[in-house]
Motif scaffolding. Sequence first.
Motif, PDB file in Angstrom:
ATOM      1  N   LEU A  24     -47.958  12.381 -50.651  1.00  0.00           N
ATOM      2  CA  LEU A  24     -47.381  11.437 -49.690  1.00  0.00           C
ATOM      3  C   LEU A  24     -48.454  10.551 -49.065  1.00  0.00           C
ATOM      4  CD1 LEU A  24     -44.837  13.805 -47.876  1.00  0.00           C
ATOM      5  CD2 LEU A  24     -44.453  12.340 -49.870  1.00  0.00           C
ATOM      6  N   TYR A  25     -49.661  11.092 -48.892  1.00  0.00           N
ATOM      7  CA  TYR A  25     -50.743  10.336 -48.268  1.00  0.00           C
ATOM      8  C   TYR A  25     -51.130   9.109 -49.087  1.00  0.00           C
ATOM      9  CZ  TYR A  25     -53.544  12.770 -51.768  1.00  0.00           C
ATOM     10  OH  TYR A  25     -54.028  13.263 -52.952  1.00  0.00           O
ATOM     11  N   ALA A  26     -50.822   9.121 -50.384  1.00  0.00           N
ATOM     12  CA  ALA A  26     -51.211   8.015 -51.265  1.00  0.00           C
ATOM     13  C   ALA A  26     -50.089   7.016 -51.492  1.00  0.00           C
ATOM     14  CB  ALA A  26     -51.687   8.563 -52.612  1.00  0.00           C
ATOM     15  N   LEU A  27     -48.863   7.375 -51.116  1.00  0.00           N
ATOM     16  CA  LEU A  27     -47.733   6.469 -51.303  1.00  0.00           C
ATOM     17  C   LEU A  27     -47.747   5.360 -50.264  1.00  0.00           C
ATOM     18  CD1 LEU A  27     -44.834   9.007 -52.000  1.00  0.00           C
ATOM     19  CD2 LEU A  27     -45.830   7.401 -53.629  1.00  0.00           C
ATOM     20  N   PRO A  28     -47.191   4.198 -50.572  1.00  0.00           N
ATOM     21  CA  PRO A  28     -47.116   3.119 -49.593  1.00  0.00           C
ATOM     22  C   PRO A  28     -46.421   3.588 -48.308  1.00  0.00           C
ATOM     23  CG  PRO A  28     -46.491   2.320 -51.758  1.00  0.00           C
ATOM     24  CD  PRO A  28     -46.613   3.812 -51.877  1.00  0.00           C
ATOM     25  N   GLY A  29     -47.037   3.306 -47.170  1.00  0.00           N
ATOM     26  CA  GLY A  29     -46.442   3.692 -45.897  1.00  0.00           C
ATOM     27  C   GLY A  29     -46.659   5.143 -45.528  1.00  0.00           C
ATOM     28  N   ARG A  30     -47.255   5.934 -46.405  1.00  0.00           N
ATOM     29  CA  ARG A  30     -47.523   7.350 -46.152  1.00  0.00           C
ATOM     30  C   ARG A  30     -46.299   8.053 -45.544  1.00  0.00           C
ATOM     31  NH1 ARG A  30     -53.809   7.959 -44.111  1.00  0.00           N
ATOM     32  NH2 ARG A  30     -54.732   6.763 -45.842  1.00  0.00           N
ATOM     33  N   PRO A  31     -45.189   8.129 -46.280  1.00  0.00           N
ATOM     34  CA  PRO A  31     -43.975   8.728 -45.722  1.00  0.00           C
ATOM     35  C   PRO A  31     -44.177  10.199 -45.387  1.00  0.00           C
ATOM     36  CG  PRO A  31     -43.789   8.491 -48.092  1.00  0.00           C
ATOM     37  CD  PRO A  31     -45.032   7.756 -47.698  1.00  0.00           C
ATOM     38  N   SER A  32     -43.422  10.659 -44.420  1.00  0.00           N
ATOM     39  CA  SER A  32     -43.497  12.060 -44.028  1.00  0.00           C
ATOM     40  C   SER A  32     -42.589  12.914 -44.909  1.00  0.00           C
ATOM     41  CB  SER A  32     -43.071  12.220 -42.562  1.00  0.00           C
ATOM     42  OG  SER A  32     -41.688  11.903 -42.428  1.00  0.00           O
ATOM     43  N   VAL A  33     -42.791  14.219 -44.841  1.00  0.00           N
ATOM     44  CA  VAL A  33     -41.915  15.145 -45.550  1.00  0.00           C
ATOM     45  C   VAL A  33     -40.477  14.964 -45.082  1.00  0.00           C
ATOM     46  CG1 VAL A  33     -41.380  17.583 -45.927  1.00  0.00           C
ATOM     47  CG2 VAL A  33     -43.761  16.818 -45.935  1.00  0.00           C
ATOM     48  N   ASP A  34     -40.291  14.822 -43.773  1.00  0.00           N
ATOM     49  CA  ASP A  34     -38.942  14.650 -43.219  1.00  0.00           C
ATOM     50  C   ASP A  34     -38.296  13.360 -43.715  1.00  0.00           C
ATOM     51  OD1 ASP A  34     -39.087  17.030 -41.865  1.00  0.00           O
ATOM     52  OD2 ASP A  34     -39.630  16.132 -39.931  1.00  0.00           O
ATOM     53  N   ALA A  35     -39.093  12.298 -43.863  1.00  0.00           N
ATOM     54  CA  ALA A  35     -38.539  11.021 -44.323  1.00  0.00           C
ATOM     55  C   ALA A  35     -38.028  11.144 -45.757  1.00  0.00           C
ATOM     56  CB  ALA A  35     -39.592   9.923 -44.233  1.00  0.00           C
ATOM     57  N   VAL A  36     -38.765  11.877 -46.592  1.00  0.00           N
ATOM     58  CA  VAL A  36     -38.322  12.103 -47.968  1.00  0.00           C
ATOM     59  C   VAL A  36     -37.030  12.901 -47.974  1.00  0.00           C
ATOM     60  CG1 VAL A  36     -38.901  13.177 -50.181  1.00  0.00           C
ATOM     61  CG2 VAL A  36     -40.676  12.003 -48.866  1.00  0.00           C
ATOM     62  N   ALA A  37     -36.991  13.961 -47.195  1.00  0.00           N
ATOM     63  CA  ALA A  37     -35.793  14.804 -47.128  1.00  0.00           C
ATOM     64  C   ALA A  37     -34.595  14.026 -46.619  1.00  0.00           C
ATOM     65  CB  ALA A  37     -36.063  16.016 -46.246  1.00  0.00           C
ATOM     66  N   ASP A  38     -34.817  13.132 -45.671  1.00  0.00           N
ATOM     67  CA  ASP A  38     -33.709  12.338 -45.116  1.00  0.00           C
ATOM     68  C   ASP A  38     -33.090  11.433 -46.174  1.00  0.00           C
ATOM     69  OD1 ASP A  38     -33.958  13.472 -42.624  1.00  0.00           O
ATOM     70  OD2 ASP A  38     -35.078  11.808 -41.745  1.00  0.00           O
ATOM     71  N   ILE A  39     -33.906  10.825 -47.010  1.00  0.00           N
ATOM     72  CA  ILE A  39     -33.373   9.944 -48.056  1.00  0.00           C
ATOM     73  C   ILE A  39     -32.513  10.746 -49.027  1.00  0.00           C
ATOM     74  CG2 ILE A  39     -34.008   8.594 -50.090  1.00  0.00           C
ATOM     75  CD1 ILE A  39     -36.266   7.377 -48.508  1.00  0.00           C
ATOM     76  N   LEU A  40     -32.983  11.911 -49.427  1.00  0.00           N
ATOM     77  CA  LEU A  40     -32.191  12.736 -50.346  1.00  0.00           C
ATOM     78  C   LEU A  40     -30.912  13.219 -49.675  1.00  0.00           C
ATOM     79  CD1 LEU A  40     -34.890  14.869 -52.206  1.00  0.00           C
ATOM     80  CD2 LEU A  40     -33.819  12.731 -52.917  1.00  0.00           C
ATOM     81  N   ALA A  41     -30.999  13.613 -48.415  1.00  0.00           N
ATOM     82  CA  ALA A  41     -29.804  14.082 -47.707  1.00  0.00           C
ATOM     83  C   ALA A  41     -28.757  12.985 -47.613  1.00  0.00           C
ATOM     84  CB  ALA A  41     -30.188  14.579 -46.318  1.00  0.00           C
ATOM     85  N   GLN A  42     -29.186  11.761 -47.353  1.00  0.00           N
ATOM     86  CA  GLN A  42     -28.244  10.637 -47.279  1.00  0.00           C
ATOM     87  C   GLN A  42     -27.636  10.349 -48.647  1.00  0.00           C
ATOM     88  OE1 GLN A  42     -30.366   7.309 -45.529  1.00  0.00           O
ATOM     89  NE2 GLN A  42     -31.077   8.583 -43.825  1.00  0.00           N
ATOM     90  N   ALA A  43     -28.442  10.452 -49.698  1.00  0.00           N
ATOM     91  CA  ALA A  43     -27.959  10.136 -51.051  1.00  0.00           C
ATOM     92  C   ALA A  43     -26.850  11.081 -51.487  1.00  0.00           C
ATOM     93  CB  ALA A  43     -29.113  10.184 -52.040  1.00  0.00           C
ATOM     94  N   TYR A  44     -26.888  12.335 -51.047  1.00  0.00           N
ATOM     95  CA  TYR A  44     -25.926  13.331 -51.525  1.00  0.00           C
ATOM     96  C   TYR A  44     -25.034  13.871 -50.412  1.00  0.00           C
ATOM     97  CZ  TYR A  44     -29.192  12.924 -55.364  1.00  0.00           C
ATOM     98  OH  TYR A  44     -29.976  12.401 -56.361  1.00  0.00           O
ATOM     99  N   ALA A  45     -24.938  13.120 -49.325  1.00  0.00           N
ATOM    100  CA  ALA A  45     -24.173  13.590 -48.170  1.00  0.00           C
ATOM    101  C   ALA A  45     -22.710  13.865 -48.502  1.00  0.00           C
ATOM    102  CB  ALA A  45     -24.269  12.570 -47.040  1.00  0.00           C
ATOM    103  N   ASP A  46     -22.141  13.115 -49.433  1.00  0.00           N
ATOM    104  CA  ASP A  46     -20.718  13.262 -49.758  1.00  0.00           C
ATOM    105  C   ASP A  46     -20.476  14.073 -51.016  1.00  0.00           C
ATOM    106  OD1 ASP A  46     -20.047  11.660 -47.549  1.00  0.00           O
ATOM    107  OD2 ASP A  46     -20.289   9.824 -48.724  1.00  0.00           O
ATOM    108  N   SER A  47     -21.520  14.621 -51.618  1.00  0.00           N
ATOM    109  CA  SER A  47     -21.364  15.325 -52.881  1.00  0.00           C
ATOM    110  C   SER A  47     -20.924  16.766 -52.666  1.00  0.00           C
ATOM    111  CB  SER A  47     -22.685  15.317 -53.658  1.00  0.00           C
ATOM    112  OG  SER A  47     -22.569  16.057 -54.861  1.00  0.00           O
ATOM    113  N   ARG A  48     -20.008  17.212 -53.529  1.00  0.00           N
ATOM    114  CA  ARG A  48     -19.605  18.627 -53.547  1.00  0.00           C
ATOM    115  C   ARG A  48     -20.377  19.412 -54.594  1.00  0.00           C
ATOM    116  NH1 ARG A  48     -13.354  18.330 -54.477  1.00  0.00           N
ATOM    117  NH2 ARG A  48     -13.826  16.220 -55.232  1.00  0.00           N
TER     118      ARG A  48
END
Length: 308
Positions: A213-237
């Motif tokens: 993460l330290y090398a990615l643009p914007g140095r995203p946090s672990v929580d930021a990565v998890a949030d994107i995945l959670a939003q992507a599959y929020a409606d999935s069963r």
Amino acid sequence: MTKTVFIDGGAGTTGLEIADRLAGRADLSILTLPDDRRKDARARAEAINDADFVTLCLPDDAAREAVSLIANDRTRVVDASTAHRTADGWTYGFAELDPEQQDRIAVARFVSNPGCYPTGFLALVRPLVRAGMIPADWPVSVNAASGYSGGGKAMIAEYESATERAFRPYGLSLAHKHSPEMQRHSGLSHAPIFAPAVVDTYRGMVVEVPLPLYALPGRPSVDAVADILAQAYADSRVVTVAPGEIAAVNIEENAGSDRMTLRVCGNAATGQARLIATLDNLGKGAGGAAVQNLNIMAGLDPTAGLVL
């Protein structure tokens, strides 16, 4: 009205998994051929053209041949082989890939079922590429281990008769047949470095993508990565994003089911993360995905017949 399904290659591992999920269904019924006619070209062609839906559980060349036998404009196809996963005119059958993907599958005539490894990889990576968190030209790597049933009947027989069932890394030439599929459907400019292995369990799969993460643009946090995945599959069963605070991951976590579980494990101090997917290589990685696609194409509940 009941729709008919012909499983071409129904005696194989994936074909049997599909048949199990369709057994007893009133909305989808299976057309079958007697054992002595399963390899009869004329009988197969008749069954293919009589069915509303055909699932191809065949080697790549045989799958292409089966498609050529279709002589109508009505029969729709789900191909579980590798033959059409990057082919023009085919819709990729990973319903959770993008917000519009299920709608694309619903109206498609030809759908390519995803590979088991790509399913876990794409579930982890595609939302992050789509959001711009992982640049398209980023050098992504993926480590994965699968139960030996993923190799079909030959590997099953070989593994179960072996006196030593060691952890077996393979695909060492970095030319695995799943790599083009991973690149194309993730939106990456380059194929990931793919390091698969077979382990001593019948079914189950772990797919892992390490991220600095330290090398990615914007140095995203672990929580930021998890949030994107959670939003992507929020409606999935089918796909669940679970907490990443866990001591270890069991390869058999989702064995015997059609679920997939995603986790973002990481260390905020070092700026490193491990994205992990667990799924059944015969479930969401094969037969379960095929039935999910059949359901969507037939206008049924996408999860009908699935084990969730």
